[in-house]
Design a protein around this motif. Structure first.
Motif, mmCIF file in Angstrom:
data_model
loop_
_atom_site.group_PDB
_atom_site.id
_atom_site.type_symbol
_atom_site.label_atom_id
_atom_site.label_comp_id
_atom_site.label_asym_id
_atom_site.label_seq_id
_atom_site.Cartn_x
_atom_site.Cartn_y
_atom_site.Cartn_z
ATOM 1 N N LYS A 291 6.778 -9.574 -1.114
ATOM 2 C CA LYS A 291 6.994 -9.271 -2.534
ATOM 3 C C LYS A 291 6.374 -7.933 -2.906
ATOM 4 C CE LYS A 291 7.326 -14.073 -4.064
ATOM 5 N NZ LYS A 291 6.736 -15.142 -4.912
ATOM 6 N N ARG A 292 5.174 -7.664 -2.393
ATOM 7 C CA ARG A 292 4.546 -6.362 -2.663
ATOM 8 C C ARG A 292 5.339 -5.228 -2.060
ATOM 9 N NH1 ARG A 292 -1.533 -6.300 -0.955
ATOM 10 N NH2 ARG A 292 -1.287 -4.193 -1.854
ATOM 11 N N ALA A 293 5.919 -5.452 -0.864
ATOM 12 C CA ALA A 293 6.730 -4.404 -0.227
ATOM 13 C C ALA A 293 7.997 -4.135 -1.034
ATOM 14 C CB ALA A 293 7.075 -4.823 1.200
ATOM 15 N N GLU A 294 8.618 -5.204 -1.528
ATOM 16 C CA GLU A 294 9.820 -5.005 -2.351
ATOM 17 C C GLU A 294 9.495 -4.265 -3.643
ATOM 18 O OE1 GLU A 294 11.322 -8.881 -2.914
ATOM 19 O OE2 GLU A 294 12.198 -9.074 -0.897
ATOM 20 N N THR A 295 8.345 -4.600 -4.244
ATOM 21 C CA THR A 295 7.940 -3.903 -5.473
ATOM 22 C C THR A 295 7.626 -2.447 -5.195
ATOM 23 O OG1 THR A 295 7.002 -5.969 -6.306
ATOM 24 C CG2 THR A 295 6.320 -3.951 -7.394
ATOM 25 N N ALA A 296 6.951 -2.180 -4.082
ATOM 26 C CA ALA A 296 6.613 -0.801 -3.732
ATOM 27 C C ALA A 296 7.851 0.018 -3.428
ATOM 28 C CB ALA A 296 5.663 -0.790 -2.541
ATOM 29 N N ALA A 297 8.874 -0.618 -2.843
ATOM 30 C CA ALA A 297 10.109 0.110 -2.543
ATOM 31 C C ALA A 297 10.819 0.572 -3.816
ATOM 32 C CB ALA A 297 11.040 -0.784 -1.719
ATOM 33 N N THR A 299 9.060 0.997 -6.946
ATOM 34 C CA THR A 299 8.183 1.748 -7.852
ATOM 35 C C THR A 299 7.385 2.847 -7.181
ATOM 36 O OG1 THR A 299 6.417 0.142 -7.507
ATOM 37 C CG2 THR A 299 7.932 -0.257 -9.340
ATOM 38 N N GLY A 300 6.990 2.686 -5.937
ATOM 39 C CA GLY A 300 6.146 3.701 -5.312
ATOM 40 C C GLY A 300 5.664 3.235 -3.958
ATOM 41 N N PRO A 301 4.819 4.034 -3.310
ATOM 42 C CA PRO A 301 4.320 3.665 -1.973
ATOM 43 C C PRO A 301 3.406 2.451 -2.039
ATOM 44 C CG PRO A 301 3.161 5.591 -2.811
ATOM 45 C CD PRO A 301 4.272 5.318 -3.779
ATOM 46 N N LEU A 302 3.375 1.739 -0.957
ATOM 47 C CA LEU A 302 2.579 0.515 -0.829
ATOM 48 C C LEU A 302 1.185 0.872 -0.343
ATOM 49 C CD1 LEU A 302 2.431 -2.586 -0.808
ATOM 50 C CD2 LEU A 302 3.177 -2.504 1.584
ATOM 51 N N THR A 303 0.185 0.387 -1.071
ATOM 52 C CA THR A 303 -1.208 0.593 -0.659
ATOM 53 C C THR A 303 -1.795 -0.747 -0.319
ATOM 54 O OG1 THR A 303 -1.969 0.402 -2.931
ATOM 55 C CG2 THR A 303 -1.470 2.609 -2.162
ATOM 56 N N GLY A 304 -2.330 -0.857 0.840
ATOM 57 C CA GLY A 304 -2.901 -2.132 1.264
ATOM 58 C C GLY A 304 -4.402 -2.104 1.220
ATOM 59 N N GLY A 305 -4.972 -3.310 1.179
ATOM 60 C CA GLY A 305 -6.427 -3.466 1.212
ATOM 61 C C GLY A 305 -7.041 -3.368 -0.164
ATOM 62 N N MET A 306 -8.325 -3.528 -0.179
ATOM 63 C CA MET A 306 -9.105 -3.504 -1.409
ATOM 64 C C MET A 306 -9.718 -2.126 -1.582
ATOM 65 S SD MET A 306 -8.904 -6.525 -2.724
ATOM 66 C CE MET A 306 -10.302 -6.593 -3.824
ATOM 67 N N GLU A 307 -9.631 -1.600 -2.810
ATOM 68 C CA GLU A 307 -10.233 -0.317 -3.101
ATOM 69 C C GLU A 307 -11.683 -0.491 -3.530
ATOM 70 O OE1 GLU A 307 -6.171 1.910 -4.654
ATOM 71 O OE2 GLU A 307 -7.917 1.710 -5.947
ATOM 72 N N THR A 308 -12.502 0.464 -3.162
ATOM 73 C CA THR A 308 -13.919 0.423 -3.513
ATOM 74 C C THR A 308 -14.167 1.362 -4.668
ATOM 75 O OG1 THR A 308 -14.431 0.018 -1.200
ATOM 76 C CG2 THR A 308 -16.264 0.666 -2.623
ATOM 77 N N SER A 309 -14.882 0.873 -5.666
ATOM 78 C CA SER A 309 -15.168 1.689 -6.841
ATOM 79 C C SER A 309 -16.087 2.833 -6.470
ATOM 80 C CB SER A 309 -15.817 0.837 -7.934
ATOM 81 O OG SER A 309 -17.049 0.344 -7.482
ATOM 82 N N GLY A 310 -16.053 3.862 -7.324
ATOM 83 C CA GLY A 310 -16.876 5.028 -7.046
ATOM 84 C C GLY A 310 -18.353 4.727 -7.075
ATOM 85 N N ALA A 311 -18.762 3.857 -7.985
ATOM 86 C CA ALA A 311 -20.187 3.533 -8.083
ATOM 87 C C ALA A 311 -20.676 2.837 -6.845
ATOM 88 C CB ALA A 311 -20.431 2.660 -9.318
#
Length: 617
Positions: A291-297, A299-311
């Motif tokens: 589902k995420r791949a279909e949405t990314a196709a 709207t935009g590129p698919l980013t996987g994993g968890m992002e870490t906040s700057g702090a």
């Protein structure tokens, strides 16, 4: 009044009135206090035959739960006790006869009609229950009284009826009617059975123990039939991860290949259930990814994993660690540090400032207003003064003109003369308390050493077990069936000895603290007695208090206060009752409370009764 709803709960409270207050009591006296409080709230009226005729029925309900004292049974036996006081039936021509010129009270007349009507409906229920066969209809719902007493006259109950009657010939008709009702009540046959429920927490504890025992039985059975690798506990996160890797390998292998065959080997139903759970998780994760791949196709590129906040990436906002809190001194204060505890008594500064700002010598005379009894500079003079000297035998009146007005100086003089023996006894007792506190401190330190040794040995045993688990094959037996080697046995033996020492030390420390507490109470009593005697002596010496020759009332042994004549009589009466019939103490105290409430709130009770009757029955 409010229209309370009558409800019924099967195998529980039975028939009850929803909305009434239910109060938990811990003693017989508390229950009797509530009983007498309800009695005072009842409405009464005066007529020709009774000066205090009850104008309503009264029901006092007790809910009782019986549990096993040993705590091994989860069963709870519930009981209900209804104490019912029915208002007596009244003949209007006898109770409200106006032949002697007495004006008939319309409210009393209306109340008598309702009372007679409710008793008639109650008798109809008793007649229906007393008929043979027991298949007749019982009109419980005709009145609130019969509806509330449904499980008390014809349910799972034992009913006891006490009939009250007049002995005069003029009331023969009412006496016969009451006896007929009692005779019909005797023919009512009820079958009783226990009302049992279960304590959920205790039941869970019992079932958990049974499950553990059954698992041990299965392990013993598997060992006898030489079945290895069977575990009946829940999967650990490591075992789940290993099983997931095998499933992933199984899915990646070619269909019908040897890798697919060797990836998973089924050994138990528990393993098969966990395999299905892991398959379900993998399938759900695949669906989410698709589902995420279909949405990314779209709207935009698919980013996987968890992002870490700057702090977090920069390490901002990280609270500094103080290490293990249990190894630090004092208590943790809001995450910013540790409290270092309280300073000892021996660390008192040489001088202190009071509220007014003037310095006060810590080694000077103690102020009786502050309750201070520290060893001061005048104590050496006290020791040099003989206890049988002239100052010790002189009365307070003889000190007139010699006692200073300053209380600090007067108190020092009193401790050297009149109150020397009491002050020396107090100082001796305080020294004993201080010595025992030192022993308690040493004993507490020994207990802490035992506790640290127990924790160290426990960590060593746990490390030993973890090491053995890593050497076992995956899916091995549980810990409680492993063989204990000699080194682990010595550790367990040392831990057991340390636990015995810790338990003995804690028991001795508890006894010592209790002894210190009792001695401290004696110190406080002696302080209070010495201060009271000093105030009396100081007042007589200055002429502000009249010397009564040491007379006065008797002192209460518990509070130390002087009792008046009424309090002394009450104490003597309680001592007599405790000696002759100790089981009636609760009843006597509840009766005393009822009389006090009736005396103090007589106007309020009468006004409440008038308000009830003014709004009707």
């Amino acid at each position: 009044g409010p229209n309370f709803e009558i409800a019924e709960e099967k195998n529980g409270k039975g028939t009850f009135v929803r909305g009434l207050n239910e109060v938990e009591v811990a003693s017989e006296q508390e229950a009797l206090n509530f009983l007498y409080s309800g009695e005072l709230a009842r409405t009464t009226s005066k007529h020709k035959l009774n000066r205090k005729s009850n104008r309503s029925h009264c029901i006092f309900t007790l809910y009782i739960q019986q549990r096993a004292r040993s705590g091994v049974s989860e069963r709870i036996i519930a009981s209900k006790l209804n104490l019912v006081d029915l208002a007596g039936s009244e003949r209007l021509k006898k109770t409200l006869d106006d032949s002697d010129g007495v004006t008939i009270d319309a409210t009393t007349k209306k109340e008598s009609m309702y009372i007679n009507q409710s008793l008639t409906y109650l008798e109809q229920c008793v007649v229906a229950l007393s008929k043979k066969g027991g298949n007749s209809y019982v009109p419980y719902r005709q009145t609130k009284l019969t509806n509330v007493l449904k499980d008390s006259i014809g349910g799972n109950c034992n009913t006891l009826m006490i009939a009250n009657m007049w002995g005069e010939e003029s009331h023969l008709e009412e006496t016969i009617s009451t006896l007929r009702l009692a005779a019909r009540m005797m023919r009512v046959q009820n079958e009783t059975s226990k009302v049992e429920s279960f304590d959920d927490a205790m039941l869970v504890k019992k079932l958990t123990k049974e499950v553990k025992e059954l698992k041990q039985e299965l392990l013993m059975h598997d060992a006898m039939v030489e079945r290895s690798g069977i575990v009946y506990d829940d999967y650990t996160p490591e075992q789940k991860l290993e099983l997931r890797e095998r499933i992933t390998k199984f899915l990646a292998a070619e269909l019908g290949s040897d890798e697919e065959y060797d990836a998973i080997s089924l050994s138990s139903v528990r393993q098969m259930r966990e395999i299905l759970n892991q398959f379900k998780r993998i399938s759900l994760e695949k669906d989410v990814y698709i589902k995420r791949a279909e949405t990314a196709a779209r709207t935009g590129p698919l980013t996987g994993g968890m992002e870490t906040s700057g702090a977090e990436a920069k390490g901002e906002g990280v609270v500094p660690s103080f290490g293990d809190a249990k190894d630090a001194v004092g208590d943790l204060m809001g995450g910013d540090g540790f409290a270092l505890g309280m300073a000892g008594d021996s660390l008192r500064p040489s001088q202190m400032d009071d509220i007014s700002g003037s310095p006060t010598r810590s080694t000077g005379g103690a102020s009786p207003s502050r309750g201070g009894f520290e060893r001061d500079s005048s104590y050496e003079a006290q020791e040099k003064t003989p206890s049988s000297g002239p100052g010790a035998t002189r009365t307070a009146s003889e000190f007139k003109g010699e006692v200073p007005e300053d209380k600090e100086e007067a108190f020092a003089l009193y401790k050297r003369t009149k109150g020397k023996s009491e002050n020396l006894a107090l100082l001796s007792l305080k020294a004993d308390v201080k010595s025992l506190r030192g022993k308690a401190k040493i004993l507490a330190s020994e207990c802490n050493d035992y506790k640290q040794e127990i924790d160290r040995l426990g960590s060593a045993i746990a490390s030993k077990k973890e090491k053995k688990l890593t050497q076992m094959q995956p899916g091995g037996y549980a810990d409680d069936v492993d063989v204990v080697d000699e080194e682990e046995f010595e550790l367990m033996k040392s831990q057991r000895d340390a636990k015995k020492g810790y338990k003995a030390g804690m028991s001795e420390l508890s006894d010592l603290k209790a002894r210190i507490g009792r001695m401290q109470e004696d110190v406080d009593d002696m302080k209070y007695s010495l201060l009271s005697a000093f105030d009396h002596w100081h007042g007589i010496s200055l002429g502000t208090v009249i010397d009564d020759g040491g007379g006065g009332g008797q002192h209460d042994s518990e509070t130390g206060e002087i009792m008046d004549d009424a309090e002394m009589f009450e104490k003597m009466e309680m001592e007599r009752i405790a000696k002759d019939n100790p089981e009636s103490i609760a009843f006597f105290q509840a009766q005393k409370t009822r009389r006090a409430n009736q005396t103090q709130n007589s106007l309020t009770i009468r006004q409440m009764g008038r308000n009830k009757r003014s709004v009707g029955v």
